[in-house]
Design a protein around this motif. Structure first.
Motif, short mmCIF file in Angstrom:
data_model
loop_
_atom_site.label_atom_id
_atom_site.label_comp_id
_atom_site.label_asym_id
_atom_site.label_seq_id
_atom_site.Cartn_x
_atom_site.Cartn_y
_atom_site.Cartn_z
N GLY A 190 0.83 -1.20 0.00
CA GLY A 190 0.00 0.00 0.00
C GLY A 190 0.85 1.24 0.00
N LYS A 191 0.23 2.36 -0.26
CA LYS A 191 1.00 3.59 -0.27
C LYS A 191 1.32 4.01 1.16
N SER A 192 2.33 4.82 1.23
CA SER A 192 2.77 5.34 2.50
C SER A 192 1.61 6.06 3.21
N ASN A 193 1.43 5.80 4.50
CA ASN A 193 0.41 6.47 5.31
C ASN A 193 -1.01 5.93 5.10
N VAL A 194 -1.16 4.84 4.35
CA VAL A 194 -2.49 4.28 4.10
C VAL A 194 -3.05 3.61 5.37
N GLY A 195 -2.15 3.33 6.32
CA GLY A 195 -2.57 2.68 7.56
C GLY A 195 -2.14 1.22 7.61
N LYS A 196 -1.08 0.89 6.88
CA LYS A 196 -0.63 -0.50 6.78
C LYS A 196 -0.08 -1.02 8.11
N SER A 197 0.78 -0.22 8.74
CA SER A 197 1.34 -0.67 10.03
C SER A 197 0.24 -0.82 11.07
N SER A 198 -0.67 0.15 11.11
CA SER A 198 -1.76 0.09 12.09
C SER A 198 -2.61 -1.15 11.87
N LEU A 199 -2.89 -1.45 10.59
CA LEU A 199 -3.72 -2.61 10.27
C LEU A 199 -3.03 -3.91 10.65
N GLY A 234 6.43 7.97 5.00
CA GLY A 234 7.69 7.83 4.30
C GLY A 234 8.66 6.89 4.99
N LYS A 235 8.85 7.06 6.25
CA LYS A 235 9.76 6.25 7.07
C LYS A 235 10.92 5.64 6.29
N THR A 236 11.31 4.45 6.73
CA THR A 236 12.45 3.82 6.06
C THR A 236 11.97 2.82 5.03
N ALA A 271 -12.22 -1.76 6.28
CA ALA A 271 -11.56 -2.07 7.55
C ALA A 271 -11.17 -0.82 8.33
N SER A 272 -11.04 -1.01 9.63
CA SER A 272 -10.57 0.06 10.50
C SER A 272 -9.62 -0.52 11.54
N ALA A 273 -8.44 0.06 11.61
CA ALA A 273 -7.49 -0.35 12.64
C ALA A 273 -7.90 0.26 13.97
N GLN A 274 -8.79 1.23 13.89
CA GLN A 274 -9.23 1.90 15.12
C GLN A 274 -10.27 1.06 15.87
N ASN A 275 -11.28 0.56 15.14
CA ASN A 275 -12.32 -0.20 15.85
C ASN A 275 -12.35 -1.69 15.50
N THR A 321 -8.98 1.05 3.88
CA THR A 321 -8.60 1.40 5.25
C THR A 321 -9.32 2.65 5.76
N LYS A 322 -9.23 2.83 7.06
CA LYS A 322 -9.73 4.01 7.78
C LYS A 322 -11.22 4.22 7.56
N CYS A 323 -11.99 3.14 7.42
CA CYS A 323 -13.43 3.28 7.13
C CYS A 323 -14.17 3.98 8.26
N ASP A 324 -13.56 3.97 9.46
CA ASP A 324 -14.21 4.67 10.59
C ASP A 324 -14.28 6.18 10.38
N LYS A 325 -13.47 6.69 9.46
CA LYS A 325 -13.44 8.14 9.23
C LYS A 325 -14.58 8.63 8.35
N LEU A 326 -15.37 7.71 7.79
CA LEU A 326 -16.46 8.11 6.90
C LEU A 326 -17.81 7.95 7.59
N ARG A 330 5.85 -0.75 12.74
CA ARG A 330 5.99 0.58 13.30
C ARG A 330 5.02 1.60 12.70
N VAL A 331 4.20 2.17 13.55
CA VAL A 331 3.27 3.21 13.11
C VAL A 331 3.95 4.54 13.34
N SER A 332 3.85 5.43 12.37
CA SER A 332 4.41 6.75 12.61
C SER A 332 3.48 7.82 12.05
N GLY A 333 3.50 8.98 12.67
CA GLY A 333 2.72 10.10 12.18
C GLY A 333 3.37 10.67 10.92
P1 GDP Z 1 1.51 3.28 7.10
O1 GDP Z 1 2.47 4.34 6.67
O2 GDP Z 1 0.69 2.77 5.96
O3 GDP Z 1 2.13 2.17 7.89
O4 GDP Z 1 0.41 4.01 8.03
P2 GDP Z 1 0.30 4.06 9.64
O5 GDP Z 1 -0.23 2.76 10.15
O6 GDP Z 1 1.58 4.56 10.21
O7 GDP Z 1 -0.88 5.12 9.80
C1 GDP Z 1 -0.81 6.42 9.28
C2 GDP Z 1 -1.72 7.33 10.09
O8 GDP Z 1 -3.10 6.95 9.90
C3 GDP Z 1 -1.47 7.27 11.59
O9 GDP Z 1 -1.65 8.57 12.11
C4 GDP Z 1 -2.56 6.33 12.10
O10 GDP Z 1 -2.92 6.58 13.43
C5 GDP Z 1 -3.71 6.64 11.15
N1 GDP Z 1 -4.58 5.45 10.95
C6 GDP Z 1 -4.19 4.24 10.50
N2 GDP Z 1 -5.23 3.40 10.40
C7 GDP Z 1 -6.33 4.06 10.81
C8 GDP Z 1 -7.73 3.74 10.95
O11 GDP Z 1 -8.19 2.62 10.66
N3 GDP Z 1 -8.57 4.72 11.39
C9 GDP Z 1 -8.11 5.96 11.70
N4 GDP Z 1 -9.02 6.86 12.12
N5 GDP Z 1 -6.82 6.32 11.59
C10 GDP Z 1 -5.93 5.39 11.16
#
Ligand code: GDP
Length: 195
Positions: A30-39, A57-59, A173-177, A141-146, A51-54
Motif C-alpha cells: 500500500g502507499k505510505s500512510n495508508v494505515g498498513k502498520s496500524s492494520l 515515508g519512514k524507512t 476495515a478500520s485499525a481503530q475499531n 482502510t480508515k473506514c471509521d473516518k467516513l 511501526r506506526v508513525s505520524g
Molecule cells: P503506514 O504508513 O501505511 O504504515 O500508516 P500508519 O499505520 O503509520 O498510519 C498512518 C496514520 O493513519 C497514523 O496517524 C494512524 O494513526 C492513522 N490510521 C491508521 N489506520 C487508521 C484507521 O483505521 N482509522 C483511523 N481513524 N486512523 C488510522
C-alpha cells in the motif's frame, strides 16, 4: 494460522538480502500512510509489531514476520512525495528484487484509503498484481473516518473501479475499531488452505 504466534523475523533494506522462500506467504502492500502498520498491528493484536508513525515515508525496508509456517511480508509504502531520488530508486530495486525471487505468494493484501480515489501509484500496483497474476484482495482502510453516506458513495466508486475487478474480495476495515479483521482473517485462511 494462530495469529498469537506471530513474531518478527527480519527487516531487509537491500535487494541482496532477499533470498528465495518456499513458505506460504501473505503480502501487505500500500502507499505510505495508508494505515498498513496500524492494520498489521490490529490484525495480529500487537502494539508494535509494525511501526506506526505520524510521519509518512519512514524507512524503505521489507519486513518479514512469521506465524508458525506462514511468512508475512510487509512491503515498503510507496508514493511518498518527499522521498529523495535515492530512496525512490532503493524502493524500486527492493520491490523488483522481491517479486523476482522465487516465492510462494498465496495472497497480496493491497491496502487503499477508503476516503479517496486510488492514486496513480495505487493503480500501477493494482495493474501489476493483475498482469502478474497474483491473487489479491483490497482492504479499504480508515473506514471509521467516513459517515454512512460517504461510505456508501465510496463503496460504490470502488465497486465500479476497473482496477479492482480482479480482486478476490474488497474488505472495509478500520485499525481503530477492528472492523473487517474477522473477514480479513477468513480470506487469508482460505488462501492458505487452497493448493
Ligand atoms: P503506514 O504508513 O501505511 O504504515 O500508516 P500508519 O499505520 O503509520 O498510519 C498512518 C496514520 O493513519 C497514523 O496517524 C494512524 O494513526 C492513522 N490510521 C491508521 N489506520 C487508521 C484507521 O483505521 N482509522 C483511523 N481513524 N486512523 C488510522
Amino acid at each position: 494460522m494462530n495469529i498469537n504466534n506471530v513474531r518478527f523475523e527480519a527487516s531487509f533494506g537491500t535487494s541482496a538480502q532477499l533470498g528465495n522462500s518456499d513458505l506460504p506467504e501473505i503480502v501487505f502492500a500500500g502507499k505510505s500512510n495508508v494505515g498498513k502498520s496500524s492494520l498489521i498491528n490490529k490484525f495480529f493484536n500487537r502494539k508494535n509489531l509494525a511501526r506506526v508513525s505520524g510521519v509518512p515515508g519512514k524507512t524503505t525496508t521489507i519486513n518479514f514476520f512469521r506465524v508458525d509456517e506462514v511468512r508475512i511480508a510487509d512491503l515498503p509504502g510507496y508514493g511518498y512525495a518527499r522521498r529523495s531520488d535515492n530512496e525512490r530508486r532503493r524502493w524500486g530495486e527492493l520491490m523488483e528484487a522481491y517479486f523476482a525471487t522465487d516465492r510462494n505468494i498465496r495472497l497480496v493484501v493491497q491496502l487503499l484509503d477508503m476516503r479517496h480515489e486510488p492514486t496513480e501509484d495505487d493503480n500501477t500496483m493494482l495493474g501489476f498484481l493483475e498482469d502478474a497474476g497474483y491473487p489479491f484482495i483490497c482492504v479499504l482502510t480508515k473506514c471509521d473516518k467516513l459517515n454512512k453516506t460517504e461510505r456508501e458513495q465510496r463503496r460504490k466508486a470502488f465497486s465500479e473501479n476497473p482496477y479492482l475487478k480482479s480482486a478476490i474480495r474488497v474488505i472495509e476495515a478500520s485499525a481503530q475499531n477492528g472492523e473487517g479483521m474477522k473477514e480479513l482473517k477468513d480470506v487469508i485462511e482460505q488462501s492458505l488452505a487452497d493448493e
